[in-house]
Design an enzyme around this catalytic site. Structure first.
Site, PDB file in Angstrom:
ATOM      1  N   SER A 252     -19.037  15.223  19.928  1.00 37.92           N
ATOM      2  CA  SER A 252     -18.632  13.940  19.361  1.00 37.92           C
ATOM      3  C   SER A 252     -18.346  12.970  20.504  1.00 37.92           C
ATOM      4  CB  SER A 252     -17.363  14.120  18.517  1.00 37.92           C
ATOM      5  OG  SER A 252     -16.786  12.876  18.173  1.00 37.92           O
TER       6      SER A 252
ATOM      7  N   TYR B 273      -9.400  18.061  16.130  1.00 37.22           N
ATOM      8  CA  TYR B 273     -10.845  17.837  16.203  1.00 37.22           C
ATOM      9  C   TYR B 273     -11.243  17.419  17.618  1.00 37.22           C
ATOM     10  CZ  TYR B 273     -15.456  15.962  14.990  1.00 37.22           C
ATOM     11  OH  TYR B 273     -16.803  15.699  14.937  1.00 37.22           O
TER      12      TYR B 273
END
Length: 240
Positions: free
Chosen positions: A134, A147
């Site tokens: 990400s 995350y």
């Protein structure tokens, strides 16, 4: 890599970015296997011409069972896409059980699967490992500490893995999506979101061109900002 005729395994490939990657690989002539915990999504994937296997990758046993299903079947591409947020908001207690599950699914599972599939990939004329991290692996946001931590860990692992496999037949690619319109971001992240289809197209292009990284969409700007001032990039993203 010439995708036509290759076999790809896409984890989390029944919705979101994973499903779009699977569709686009299939359209380019690959045989694509997807996995998910949810049978209804697996059934829908089969209707699209994808092979679908039920698997829970939030445990070591689940990863081992998935790998065992390929004992006599070689693959050319391992795409580690499955993930979950595991987030908690300001003032909320940290759900340790959810955190443990997110850490395993996002970080441990890709490492377990690479460990299981690497010997077979090394026997192929050409192999690809794609780890989907990400843009938040570069600079985290406050609303997603678990995350962000797992994606940063996977980014570090991917960079080391690429170096270790530099003299082999395996291309190691890191895909860094921006905020994408998926089930995971709906209701959690506001603002502009990239479509899963557009995101997948950039990742598939990275596979075809043997790129080391796919900085997708707005992540290109984040990388630029980080190259100029890491502190500025972090200040911008922490409140995103």
């Amino acid at each position: 890599m010439d995708i036509n005729g290759k076999t790809a395994l896409v984890t989390g490939g029944t919705d979101g970015i994973g499903l779009e990657i699977a569709r686009q690989l299939l359209a380019k002539g690959a045989h694509v296997i997807v996995c998910s915990r949810r049978e209804n999504l697996l059934a829908s994937a089969r209707l699209e011409g994808l092979e679908a296997i039920q698997a829970d990758l939030s445990t070591a046993k689940g990863c081992e069972e998935l790998a065992a299903a390929f004992a006599d079947r070689p693959i050319d591409m391992l795409i580690n896409n499955a993930g979950m947020s595991g987030n908690f908001g300001p003032g909320e207690p940290l759900d340790l059980a959810l955190t443990d599950r997110a850490v395993f699914l996002n970080l441990n599972a890709p490492m377990h699967l690479i460990g299981h599939f690497l010997p077979g990939l090394l026997q192929r004329p050409e192999g690809v490992v794609i780890n989907v991290t990400s843009g938040l692996a570069i600079a985290p946001r406050a609303g997603g500490p678990v995350y962000c931590a797992t994606k940063a860990g996977l980014r570090s692992f991917t960079q080391s893995l690429r170096h270790n496999l530099r003299d082999t037949n395996i291309h190691v690619i890191e895909a860094l999506p921006p905020v994408v319109d998926t089930a995971m971001t709906r209701g959690r992240v506001n603002g502009r979101k990239m479509s899963a289809k557009e995101c997948a197209a950039e990742i598939v292009d990275a596979i075809m061109t043997n790129s080391a990284e796919a900085n997708v969409g707005m992540v290109k700007l984040l990388r630029l900002a980080y190259s100029i001032s890491p502190a500025l990039a972090r200040r911008i993203m922490i409140k995103y």
